[in-house]
Motif scaffolding. Sequence first.
Motif, short mmCIF file in Angstrom:
data_model
loop_
_atom_site.label_atom_id
_atom_site.label_comp_id
_atom_site.label_asym_id
_atom_site.label_seq_id
_atom_site.Cartn_x
_atom_site.Cartn_y
_atom_site.Cartn_z
N THR A 106 -56.13 -0.49 68.89
CA THR A 106 -56.42 0.86 69.38
C THR A 106 -55.16 1.50 69.96
O THR A 106 -54.85 2.66 69.70
N TYR A 107 -54.42 0.73 70.76
CA TYR A 107 -53.16 1.24 71.31
C TYR A 107 -52.18 1.55 70.18
O TYR A 107 -51.49 2.57 70.20
N THR A 108 -52.10 0.66 69.20
CA THR A 108 -51.14 0.83 68.11
C THR A 108 -51.40 2.10 67.32
O THR A 108 -50.48 2.83 66.96
N VAL A 109 -52.67 2.37 67.04
CA VAL A 109 -53.02 3.59 66.31
C VAL A 109 -52.60 4.83 67.09
O VAL A 109 -52.02 5.78 66.55
N ALA A 110 -52.87 4.82 68.40
CA ALA A 110 -52.48 5.97 69.23
C ALA A 110 -50.97 6.11 69.29
O ALA A 110 -50.43 7.22 69.24
N SER A 111 -50.26 4.99 69.37
CA SER A 111 -48.81 5.01 69.47
C SER A 111 -48.15 5.42 68.16
O SER A 111 -47.11 6.09 68.16
N ALA A 112 -48.75 5.02 67.03
CA ALA A 112 -48.14 5.27 65.73
C ALA A 112 -48.42 6.66 65.19
O ALA A 112 -47.84 7.06 64.18
N ARG A 113 -49.29 7.42 65.85
CA ARG A 113 -49.62 8.75 65.35
C ARG A 113 -48.38 9.64 65.26
O ARG A 113 -48.19 10.39 64.30
N VAL A 114 -47.51 9.54 66.24
CA VAL A 114 -46.28 10.33 66.23
C VAL A 114 -45.35 9.83 65.12
O VAL A 114 -44.72 10.62 64.42
N LEU A 115 -45.25 8.51 64.97
CA LEU A 115 -44.42 7.95 63.89
C LEU A 115 -44.89 8.45 62.53
O LEU A 115 -44.08 8.83 61.68
N PHE A 116 -46.20 8.46 62.32
CA PHE A 116 -46.74 8.92 61.05
C PHE A 116 -46.39 10.39 60.83
O PHE A 116 -46.01 10.79 59.72
N GLY A 117 -46.52 11.19 61.88
CA GLY A 117 -46.18 12.60 61.75
C GLY A 117 -44.72 12.82 61.43
O GLY A 117 -44.37 13.72 60.67
N ASP A 118 -43.84 11.99 62.01
CA ASP A 118 -42.41 12.15 61.81
C ASP A 118 -41.94 11.65 60.44
O ASP A 118 -41.04 12.25 59.82
N TYR A 119 -42.50 10.54 59.96
CA TYR A 119 -41.94 9.88 58.79
C TYR A 119 -42.83 9.91 57.54
O TYR A 119 -42.33 9.68 56.44
N CYS A 120 -44.12 10.19 57.69
CA CYS A 120 -45.04 10.04 56.56
C CYS A 120 -45.78 11.31 56.18
O CYS A 120 -46.11 11.52 55.01
N ALA A 121 -46.09 12.14 57.17
CA ALA A 121 -46.97 13.29 56.94
C ALA A 121 -46.41 14.30 55.96
O ALA A 121 -47.16 14.99 55.28
N ALA A 122 -45.09 14.41 55.87
CA ALA A 122 -44.49 15.40 54.96
C ALA A 122 -44.93 15.17 53.52
O ALA A 122 -45.11 16.13 52.76
N CYS A 123 -45.10 13.93 53.13
CA CYS A 123 -45.53 13.60 51.76
C CYS A 123 -47.03 13.31 51.69
O CYS A 123 -47.69 13.76 50.75
N HIS A 124 -47.53 12.57 52.65
CA HIS A 124 -48.92 12.08 52.57
C HIS A 124 -49.93 12.92 53.33
O HIS A 124 -51.12 12.59 53.33
N GLY A 125 -49.49 13.99 53.98
CA GLY A 125 -50.41 14.83 54.73
C GLY A 125 -50.64 14.30 56.14
O GLY A 125 -50.54 13.09 56.38
N SER A 126 -50.97 15.18 57.06
CA SER A 126 -51.13 14.78 58.46
C SER A 126 -52.28 13.81 58.67
O SER A 126 -52.28 13.03 59.62
N GLY A 127 -53.28 13.86 57.79
CA GLY A 127 -54.41 12.96 57.90
C GLY A 127 -54.46 11.92 56.80
O GLY A 127 -55.48 11.26 56.59
N GLY A 128 -53.34 11.75 56.09
CA GLY A 128 -53.29 10.79 54.98
C GLY A 128 -54.00 11.27 53.74
O GLY A 128 -54.30 10.49 52.83
N GLN A 129 -54.26 12.60 53.67
CA GLN A 129 -54.99 13.15 52.52
C GLN A 129 -54.14 13.32 51.29
O GLN A 129 -54.62 13.69 50.23
N GLY A 130 -52.85 13.03 51.40
CA GLY A 130 -51.97 13.14 50.24
C GLY A 130 -51.48 14.56 50.04
O GLY A 130 -51.97 15.51 50.65
N GLY A 131 -50.49 14.69 49.17
CA GLY A 131 -49.95 16.00 48.81
C GLY A 131 -49.72 16.04 47.32
O GLY A 131 -49.95 15.05 46.62
N PRO A 132 -49.26 17.17 46.79
CA PRO A 132 -49.03 17.28 45.34
C PRO A 132 -48.06 16.20 44.86
O PRO A 132 -46.90 16.15 45.26
#
Length: 280
Positions: free
Chosen positions: A106-132
């Motif tokens: 639970t802590y890890t998910v909360a902590s990694a949310r910023v990491l995901f936004g910084d490194y992953c969301a540009a391609c995979h979407g903010s909620g992991g929904q993917g992109g074109p």
Amino acid sequence: MSDKNPFPGENNTGHIWDDNIRELANPIPRWWMIGFWISILWVVGYGVLYPMIPGSNDHTKGVTGWTQIGEYQEGLDQVEAIRGKFEEQIKDLSAAEILADDGLSTYTVASARVLFGDYCAACHGSGGQGGPGFPVLADDDWLYGGKIENLVQTITNGRRGMMTAQGAILKPEEVDTLAQAIVDGTIAEEPLFKTKACFACHGMDAKGNPALGSANLTDAIWRFDEDDKLASAKYTIIHGVNAANDPKTRQAVMPSFKDRLSEGDIKKLAVYVYKLGGGQ
């Protein structure tokens, strides 16, 4: 103007406009004056306690020594003190062990949310929904496997899809037949699937091979051009994926993050992605 003052008994300055608009000479209300002097005293007191008056190269420090940076650092230290015990555990545990601990995951998910936004969301979407052209991370369809160990490996080393361009190998009618069978979900029963050795990568059941990263051709999940599935299937068959000899090939590359993120951050991201709903 005062000679023509129509209000001689009133305490006004004699300045009259439009016959009856005049300037009065009444004293300022006592409550207002009290507030005025208090505000002056407050400013003086603030200047004594806190940084305030700028100079040519510096400013007054105030007797408290307060600074915005100091307050920020104090708050940061408080946060780090709370996070520290969790970070120490993450450092010594595998991603699978973190995932197995409810409190730590639970802590890890909360902590990694910023990491995901910084490194992953540009391609995979903010909620992991993917992109074109980029895969969804919030479903259960994984080219290289959805176990937590697979995710750690993917984030660490990256991935590079591979499919040979078949445009120079297959006849147009064969491309049409294979593409239509993929869209219809009957590709495993299509004779061309076997005679053209498509099963070598996609498996005899056409459900893909995680070891190769080959796609499941029997599900309804599409990475490229889902709006026109038939045209998309034809294009991929003809031009392949990352095919070196075809300039029109699909591009499917996941960069490596081992030189950008710490081992702990990679484990955090793996747990976060797993928890999005797509882990297996």
